[in-house]
Design a protein around this motif. Structure first.
Motif, short mmCIF file in Angstrom:
data_model
loop_
_atom_site.label_atom_id
_atom_site.label_comp_id
_atom_site.label_asym_id
_atom_site.label_seq_id
_atom_site.Cartn_x
_atom_site.Cartn_y
_atom_site.Cartn_z
N UNK A 247 0.80 -1.21 0.04
CA UNK A 247 -0.01 0.21 -0.08
C UNK A 247 0.81 1.31 0.08
N UNK A 248 1.82 1.36 0.71
CA UNK A 248 2.89 2.52 0.91
C UNK A 248 3.57 2.54 -0.34
N UNK A 249 3.93 1.59 -0.92
CA UNK A 249 4.63 1.53 -2.24
C UNK A 249 3.73 2.19 -3.31
N UNK A 250 2.50 1.62 -3.38
CA UNK A 250 1.44 2.48 -4.29
C UNK A 250 1.25 3.60 -4.06
N UNK A 251 1.09 4.13 -2.84
CA UNK A 251 1.02 5.63 -2.55
C UNK A 251 2.20 6.29 -3.02
N UNK A 252 3.53 5.79 -2.67
CA UNK A 252 4.80 6.58 -3.28
C UNK A 252 4.64 6.64 -4.65
N UNK A 253 4.27 5.68 -5.50
CA UNK A 253 4.20 5.75 -6.84
C UNK A 253 3.29 6.80 -7.58
N UNK A 254 2.24 7.20 -6.64
CA UNK A 254 1.35 7.92 -7.00
C UNK A 254 1.38 9.36 -6.30
N UNK A 255 2.39 9.82 -5.65
CA UNK A 255 2.61 10.94 -5.15
C UNK A 255 2.18 12.16 -6.07
N UNK A 256 2.53 12.02 -7.17
CA UNK A 256 2.60 13.30 -8.03
C UNK A 256 0.92 13.46 -8.47
N UNK A 257 0.28 12.37 -8.82
CA UNK A 257 -1.02 12.27 -9.06
C UNK A 257 -1.87 13.14 -7.75
N UNK A 258 -1.53 12.44 -6.69
CA UNK A 258 -1.98 12.82 -5.18
C UNK A 258 -1.90 14.49 -4.99
N UNK A 259 -0.81 14.83 -5.39
CA UNK A 259 -0.49 16.20 -5.07
C UNK A 259 -1.08 17.12 -6.22
N UNK A 260 -1.34 16.73 -7.24
CA UNK A 260 -1.99 17.28 -8.55
C UNK A 260 -3.70 17.48 -8.17
N UNK A 261 -4.18 16.47 -7.70
CA UNK A 261 -5.48 16.51 -7.47
C UNK A 261 -5.86 17.14 -5.92
N UNK A 262 -4.85 17.20 -5.19
CA UNK A 262 -4.90 17.71 -3.93
C UNK A 262 -5.11 19.29 -4.00
N UNK A 263 -4.28 19.74 -5.06
CA UNK A 263 -4.27 21.31 -5.26
C UNK A 263 -5.65 21.49 -5.91
N UNK A 264 -5.98 20.66 -6.99
CA UNK A 264 -7.19 20.68 -7.56
C UNK A 264 -8.34 20.94 -6.64
N UNK A 265 -8.38 19.91 -5.54
CA UNK A 265 -9.58 19.88 -4.72
C UNK A 265 -9.52 21.19 -3.89
N UNK A 266 -8.27 21.75 -3.42
CA UNK A 266 -8.32 22.95 -2.67
C UNK A 266 -8.90 24.00 -3.44
N UNK A 267 -8.32 24.26 -4.59
CA UNK A 267 -8.98 25.11 -5.75
C UNK A 267 -10.32 25.16 -5.71
N UNK A 268 -10.92 24.11 -5.78
CA UNK A 268 -12.59 23.70 -5.93
C UNK A 268 -13.00 24.48 -4.54
#
Length: 171
Positions: free
Chosen positions: A23-44
């Motif tokens: 699970x932690x490796x999956x999260x690490x591989x997707x950190x860029x995606x998480x950051x991008x979508x977190x920024x979008x969520x905050x803007x919304x």
């Protein structure tokens, strides 16, 4: 495994017995995606906070306009699709934009009046195409696109921006 970014944080979905390292490796591989979508969520969230809730008077006026405009759009598109329909109901909803019952009755959210006219047309066509296909099959979408070639563009707009319109319903 899957990820979902929400205002309150990130949700990770994994099968019950997935090892934590996986699970932690999956999260690490997707950190860029998480950051991008977190920024979008905050803007919304910020955009949403800036919007004023609709008053009951405004909602009534929007519903009145919708009861004039939406049936006209349904009458326009039904013959192009080759379908009939039953009753048209205009609702004031917090989540759905439209629906079509098995009996052919159509329901539409009055808040569609706050979206671009193409969005309204895309929802009307979508619901009328359910008179031919009560599913979301390839055939269904082929019919939608035959009648309204820009459907995907305006459906995407609704998915990206529609929440801002719906958020104005807060009490």
């Amino acid at each position: 495994m899957g990820l979902e970014v929400r205002t309150e944080g990130v949700i990770v979905r994994a099968p019950k017995y997935t090892p934590m390292e996986e699970i932690e490796a999956f999260i690490a591989r997707n950190l860029g995606w998480i950051r991008k979508h977190s920024i979008k969520a905050e803007q919304r969230r910020q955009k949403q906070a800036e919007l004023k809730p609709l008053t009951m008077e405004e909602i009534r006026a929007i519903a009145e306009k919708a009861s004039q405009v939406i049936p006209e759009r349904v009458r326009h598109y039904a013959p192009l699709i080759g379908v009939t329909y039953g009753r048209i109901t205009i609702r004031n909803q917090r989540s759905k934009w439209g629906s079509c019952s098995a009996k052919g009755n159509l329901n539409f959210n009055c808040l569609l009046m706050l979206a671009p006219p193409e969005v309204l047309d895309s929802v009307v066509v979508h619901e009328l195409c359910h008179r031919k296909y009560m599913d979301h099959s390839k055939e269904f979408y082929a019919e939608v696109l035959r009648v309204f070639p820009e459907y995907r563009k305006w459906d995407h707009w609704l998915k990206e921006e529609g929440h801002l319109i719906l958020s104005r319903m807060r009490s």
